[in-house]
Design a protein around this motif. Structure first.
Motif, short mmCIF file in Angstrom:
data_model
loop_
_atom_site.label_atom_id
_atom_site.label_comp_id
_atom_site.label_asym_id
_atom_site.label_seq_id
_atom_site.Cartn_x
_atom_site.Cartn_y
_atom_site.Cartn_z
N GLY A 196 0.85 -1.18 0.00
CA GLY A 196 0.00 0.00 0.00
C GLY A 196 0.88 1.23 0.00
N VAL A 197 0.45 2.27 -0.68
CA VAL A 197 1.21 3.52 -0.76
C VAL A 197 0.33 4.65 -0.25
CG1 VAL A 197 2.15 5.22 -2.39
CG2 VAL A 197 2.79 2.81 -2.58
N VAL A 198 0.96 5.58 0.48
CA VAL A 198 0.27 6.73 1.05
C VAL A 198 0.68 7.98 0.30
CG1 VAL A 198 -0.15 8.05 3.16
CG2 VAL A 198 0.39 5.60 3.31
N MET A 199 -0.30 8.81 -0.08
CA MET A 199 0.01 10.11 -0.67
C MET A 199 -1.06 11.11 -0.25
SD MET A 199 -1.01 9.98 -4.74
CE MET A 199 -0.73 11.76 -4.90
N PRO A 200 -0.73 12.41 -0.26
CA PRO A 200 -1.72 13.42 0.11
C PRO A 200 -2.85 13.47 -0.90
CG PRO A 200 0.52 14.33 0.14
CD PRO A 200 0.59 13.00 -0.54
N PRO A 202 -5.44 15.27 -3.34
CA PRO A 202 -5.42 16.55 -4.06
C PRO A 202 -6.25 17.58 -3.30
CG PRO A 202 -6.73 14.91 -5.24
CD PRO A 202 -6.02 14.19 -4.15
N GLY A 203 -5.68 18.77 -3.15
CA GLY A 203 -6.35 19.81 -2.38
C GLY A 203 -5.88 19.91 -0.95
N THR A 204 -4.99 19.00 -0.51
CA THR A 204 -4.50 19.06 0.86
C THR A 204 -3.05 19.49 0.97
OG1 THR A 204 -3.75 16.76 1.00
CG2 THR A 204 -6.07 17.20 1.52
N LEU A 205 -2.31 19.46 -0.13
CA LEU A 205 -0.90 19.84 -0.11
C LEU A 205 -0.59 20.60 -1.40
CD1 LEU A 205 1.63 19.29 1.76
CD2 LEU A 205 2.29 17.56 0.09
N PRO A 206 0.08 21.75 -1.32
CA PRO A 206 0.38 22.51 -2.53
C PRO A 206 1.09 21.65 -3.58
CG PRO A 206 0.91 23.82 -0.60
CD PRO A 206 0.56 22.44 -0.10
N GLY A 207 0.60 21.71 -4.79
CA GLY A 207 1.22 20.98 -5.88
C GLY A 207 0.65 19.60 -6.14
N MET A 228 -3.65 4.86 -0.41
CA MET A 228 -4.41 5.57 0.61
C MET A 228 -4.17 7.06 0.45
SD MET A 228 -4.40 5.16 4.79
CE MET A 228 -2.76 5.82 5.13
N GLY A 229 -5.23 7.81 0.21
CA GLY A 229 -5.14 9.26 0.13
C GLY A 229 -5.32 9.86 1.51
N ALA A 230 -4.42 10.79 1.87
CA ALA A 230 -4.38 11.29 3.24
C ALA A 230 -4.80 12.74 3.36
CB ALA A 230 -2.97 11.14 3.80
#
Length: 299
Positions: A196-200, A202-207, A228-230
């Motif tokens: 599983g991979v975690v990433m922010p 969209p809309g929660t971290l600039p860029g 998993m989107g965080a």
């Protein structure tokens, strides 16, 4: 037989879920898995001096979390026992899962953090042996965790815990190490052994745009892992009307699971935010079922 979806499990079945079976159940639910992170030692609704009350993990499970992840584990776990205000003392993470009715994962980190929280193979193996359903290798704010370090320790942890453990890896924010989120950095975690991979989100971290998220999610899933989107930049305490936009963008991008950070009421997200997000991505029926299902059921 078709793979069972995590959103179809009752509390007893859910509490017993761990390892690669958990990852497969998340993948089968098609973007409808809710995950809440909480401070291990916090019970925001437990004001009694004698410790009675409600632990944050209980509240998150009651509001529809399918999985709870403990952050800052060194404040509640001495390597042998878990002591949680409002809940008591547990000999294993499996016992805690049974008490709250959902799997319990643990955050681990590379770098200069307390030893018991460090993503080292020996700590990871002990957690898995004690029933931790999921190991999430990430980085708290200010710790300077890099993607290269995460890939390295992901490989070390995978070698230490074996093929059947759930090892998810990635960053929810910059964590004091401002490097861009890229598809290559995320797929490198899969190459290192993450299922599983975690990433922010969209809309929660600039860029981190919708386009980047869609590209990265597709690449990670094609490599054989879930994503998993965080929400890890304090928007877990935003106004509820912000939530449907985040949720629908995440669903469009193809995220398998949706994570809520612990930065609102001390040590957890706003429960109403999680509820609104859940209704947006899985509707009232599945949201209310998860909230209402008890444990053992008559047959």
């Amino acid at each position: 037989m078709d793979q069972q979806r995590i959103l179809d499990l009752d509390r007893e079945q859910l509490a017993a879920l761990r390892g690669s079976a958990l990852t497969r159940a998340v993948a089968a639910a098609e973007g409808r898995t809710m995950i809440a992170e909480v401070f291990a030692e916090r019970a925001a609704l437990s004001p009694h001096p004698d410790g009675r009350g409600v632990h944050n993990a209980e509240l998150m499970a009651a509001f529809g979390a399918d999985i709870v992840i403990l952050n800052l584990i060194e404040r509640a776990w001495d390597g042998e026992r878990l002591t949680l205000p409002g809940l008591g003392t547990f000999r294993s993470f499996a016992d805690l899962a049974g008490a709250i009715g959902c799997p319990v994962g643990v955050n681990l980190e590379p770098g200069d953090v307390p030893e018991i929280r460090r993503a080292a193979p020996e700590h990871a193996k002990r957690l898995v042996d004690m029933g931790a359903a999921l190991l999430c290798i990430t980085a708290n704010p200010g710790t300077g965790g890099s993607y290269d370090a995460m890939a390295r320790v992901t490989g070390e942890v995978r070698a230490g815990v074996g093929a059947d453990a759930a090892v998810w890896s990635g960053k929810m924010h910059h964590a004091g190490h401002p490097e861009r989120v890229t598809t290559a950095r995320l797929t490198a975690l899969v190459d290192a052994g993450a299922d599983g991979v975690v990433m922010p989100l969209p809309g929660t971290l600039p860029g981190v745009t919708r386009e980047l998220a869609a590209e990265a999610v597709a690449a990670v899933q094609d490599a054989g892992a879930v994503v998993m989107g965080a929400i890890g930049t304090s928007q877990e305490g935003a106004h509820v009307n912000v939530v449907p936009q985040l949720a629908l963008n995440a669903k469009e991008a193809g995220f398998d699971a949706h994570h809520f950070g612990d930065s609102y009421i001390p040590g957890m997200c706003d429960p109403e935010v999680m509820d609104a997000y859940s209704v947006a991505i899985r509707g009232r029926r599945h949201t209310w079922n998860r909230m209402a299902l008890s444990g053992r059921r008559a047959v």
